[in-house]
Design an enzyme around this catalytic site. Structure first.
Site, PDB file in Angstrom:
ATOM      1  N   CYS A   1       5.916  10.743  -8.288  1.00 46.41           N
ATOM      2  CA  CYS A   1       5.697  11.853  -9.222  1.00 46.41           C
ATOM      3  C   CYS A   1       4.659  11.431 -10.251  1.00 46.41           C
ATOM      4  O   CYS A   1       4.844  10.448 -10.958  1.00 46.41           O
ATOM      5  CB  CYS A   1       6.999  12.246  -9.911  1.00 46.41           C
TER       6      CYS A   1
ATOM      7  N   GLY B   1      -2.523  -8.743  12.671  1.00 44.49           N
ATOM      8  CA  GLY B   1      -3.080  -7.403  12.881  1.00 44.49           C
ATOM      9  C   GLY B   1      -3.756  -6.803  11.674  1.00 44.49           C
ATOM     10  O   GLY B   1      -3.627  -5.615  11.410  1.00 44.49           O
TER      11      GLY B   1
ATOM     12  N   HIS C   1       0.812  -1.226   0.000  1.00 39.94           N
ATOM     13  CA  HIS C   1       0.000   0.000   0.000  1.00 39.94           C
ATOM     14  C   HIS C   1       0.842   1.272   0.000  1.00 39.94           C
ATOM     15  O   HIS C   1       0.357   2.343   0.340  1.00 39.94           O
ATOM     16  CB  HIS C   1      -0.955   0.010   1.201  1.00 39.94           C
TER      17      HIS C   1
HETATM   18  P1  NAD Z   1      -7.275  -2.163  10.342  1.00 46.76           P
HETATM   19  O1  NAD Z   1      -6.993  -0.921  11.098  1.00 46.76           O
HETATM   20  O2  NAD Z   1      -8.464  -2.246   9.482  1.00 46.76           O
HETATM   21  O3  NAD Z   1      -7.318  -3.380  11.368  1.00 46.76           O
HETATM   22  C1  NAD Z   1      -6.351  -3.568  12.355  1.00 46.76           C
HETATM   23  C2  NAD Z   1      -6.546  -4.948  12.950  1.00 46.76           C
HETATM   24  O4  NAD Z   1      -5.526  -5.146  13.921  1.00 46.76           O
HETATM   25  C3  NAD Z   1      -7.898  -5.141  13.665  1.00 46.76           C
HETATM   26  O5  NAD Z   1      -8.479  -6.342  13.206  1.00 46.76           O
HETATM   27  C4  NAD Z   1      -7.527  -5.229  15.151  1.00 46.76           C
HETATM   28  O6  NAD Z   1      -8.342  -6.136  15.860  1.00 46.76           O
HETATM   29  C5  NAD Z   1      -6.087  -5.736  15.086  1.00 46.76           C
HETATM   30  N1  NAD Z   1      -5.254  -5.315  16.201  1.00 46.76           N
HETATM   31  C6  NAD Z   1      -5.253  -4.137  16.862  1.00 46.76           C
HETATM   32  N2  NAD Z   1      -4.318  -4.115  17.813  1.00 46.76           N
HETATM   33  C7  NAD Z   1      -3.698  -5.333  17.783  1.00 46.76           C
HETATM   34  C8  NAD Z   1      -2.650  -5.934  18.535  1.00 46.76           C
HETATM   35  N3  NAD Z   1      -2.031  -5.291  19.524  1.00 46.76           N
HETATM   36  N4  NAD Z   1      -2.272  -7.187  18.214  1.00 46.76           N
HETATM   37  C9  NAD Z   1      -2.902  -7.872  17.206  1.00 46.76           C
HETATM   38  N5  NAD Z   1      -3.887  -7.362  16.468  1.00 46.76           N
HETATM   39  C10 NAD Z   1      -4.295  -6.103  16.752  1.00 46.76           C
HETATM   40  O7  NAD Z   1      -5.940  -2.444   9.537  1.00 46.76           O
HETATM   41  P2  NAD Z   1      -5.638  -3.143   8.152  1.00 46.76           P
HETATM   42  O8  NAD Z   1      -6.358  -4.442   8.061  1.00 46.76           O
HETATM   43  O9  NAD Z   1      -4.154  -3.132   8.023  1.00 46.76           O
HETATM   44  O10 NAD Z   1      -6.262  -2.179   7.032  1.00 46.76           O
HETATM   45  C11 NAD Z   1      -6.224  -0.813   7.139  1.00 46.76           C
HETATM   46  C12 NAD Z   1      -5.500  -0.046   6.035  1.00 46.76           C
HETATM   47  O11 NAD Z   1      -5.072   1.193   6.610  1.00 46.76           O
HETATM   48  C13 NAD Z   1      -4.256  -0.723   5.546  1.00 46.76           C
HETATM   49  O12 NAD Z   1      -4.391  -0.818   4.210  1.00 46.76           O
HETATM   50  C14 NAD Z   1      -3.085   0.210   5.875  1.00 46.76           C
HETATM   51  O13 NAD Z   1      -2.478   0.611   4.654  1.00 46.76           O
HETATM   52  C15 NAD Z   1      -3.690   1.458   6.444  1.00 46.76           C
HETATM   53  N6  NAD Z   1      -3.112   1.853   7.763  1.00 46.76           N
HETATM   54  C16 NAD Z   1      -1.781   1.702   8.001  1.00 46.76           C
HETATM   55  C17 NAD Z   1      -1.251   2.040   9.232  1.00 46.76           C
HETATM   56  C18 NAD Z   1       0.233   1.864   9.459  1.00 46.76           C
HETATM   57  O14 NAD Z   1       1.001   1.959   8.520  1.00 46.76           O
HETATM   58  N7  NAD Z   1       0.672   1.578  10.684  1.00 46.76           N
HETATM   59  C19 NAD Z   1      -2.068   2.528  10.236  1.00 46.76           C
HETATM   60  C20 NAD Z   1      -3.443   2.687   9.963  1.00 46.76           C
HETATM   61  C21 NAD Z   1      -3.951   2.330   8.707  1.00 46.76           C
END
Ligand code: NAD
Length: 242
Positions: A119, A177, A111
């Site tokens: 660019c 996660g 992603h």
């Molecule tokens: P999501 O936020 O939709 O889901 C996060 C998942 O992680 C949930 O199911 C939750 O239950 C679980 N979770 C939370 N804390 C946890 C822990 N301590 N241990 C284990 N599991 C845990 O995330 P997603 O499925 O990655 O999709 C969201 C989109 O948003 C992604 O495409 C990503 O690109 C983007 N995003 C990225 C970041 C980052 O780079 N850190 C942060 C937020 C969103």
């Protein structure tokens, strides 16, 4: 023993490092509508707002450090191939740099990345650590056409062909996660399962696609994952069910 391991991580692995998940109540994402900051239409409507949104995130990850779950994966990537001659590939949906900081290598950021810029004029992507604006110039073609190097909703994730190849040959698939609602990543387990891979999910609770996995280990990934990885490195294999 496994020959080809594929790992998929999502926002949950970085939550314990202080980077909010997508659907948290305190997250950056909650202050803005997804359609405004995570779609191309939103960017076209208000590029300043979107640049600023990602500038803020880029700045905020500078002080964040990897937690034991990121460190366990870096250990797995290094030690499992050395001991068993297998491959361990890491695919992340995360746009942060915590896998890099933990010492993982060859990370597939499907992603995009906060520390990268794209660019729109020449198509080049390159490392970028400052703030960007609609007037920032591309260092290659000098056009003012930079955008955050993030795959927005409705856009094609990076390296999908490579990821598919990895999934079709893997014998262990681990998802950590990830909520299982953002496709195509949410469908990876089904692909791995179709070729007979053992599929294990790590989450606080079963994800939306939890029933596709052989089993899940539920709880904080910083606790459950290091234990699993230690056993995997030690014995070469993992439980087939719980
Ligand atoms: P999501 O936020 O939709 O889901 C996060 C998942 O992680 C949930 O199911 C939750 O239950 C679980 N979770 C939370 N804390 C946890 C822990 N301590 N241990 C284990 N599991 C845990 O995330 P997603 O499925 O990655 O999709 C969201 C989109 O948003 C992604 O495409 C990503 O690109 C983007 N995003 C990225 C970041 C980052 O780079 N850190 C942060 C937020 C969103």
């Amino acid at each position: 023993m496994f020959n080809h391991i594929v790992i998929l991580t999502g926002a949950g692995i970085s939550a314990e490092s202080g980077i909010p998940v997508f659907r948290s109540e305190t997250g950056l994402w909650e202050q803005e509508r997804v359609e405004d900051v995570a779609t191309y239409e939103g960017f076209s409507r208000d590029p300043v707002k979107v640049h600023n949104f990602y500038n803020k995130m880029r700045q905020s990850i500078k002080t964040k450090v990897p937690n034991p779950a990121h460190l366990a994966l870096a250990r797995l990537q290094k030690e499992y191939p050395q001991k068993y001659g297998a491959t361990v590939d890491l695919v992340t949906q995360n746009i942060d740099d915590l896998h890099e900081k933990a010492g993982s290598t060859d990370i597939i950021h499907m992603h995009g990345e906060l520390n990268s810029i794209l660019c729109e004029h020449c198509g080049k992507r390159y490392p970028y650590f400052e703030d960007s604006t609609p007037k920032s110039e591309c260092k290659h073609c000098h056009h003012q056409s930079l955008r955050p190097d993030i795959v927005w909703f409705g856009e094609m994730p990076y390296q999908m062909e490579r990821i598919e190849k990895l999934l079709y040959r893997c014998d262990l698939f681990i998802a950590i996660g990830t909520s299982g609602v953002v496709y195509p990543a949410a469908g990876f387990c089904q692909v791995a399962s179709s070729v007979g891979a053992l599929c294990v999910e790590f989450n606080l609770e079963p994800s939306a696609v939890g029933s596709s996995f052989n089993y899940g280990l539920y709880g904080k990934a910083s606790v459950t994952l290091p234990q699993f990885v230690d056993e995997l490195i030690e014995k070469g294999t993992a439980k087939q069910s719980v």
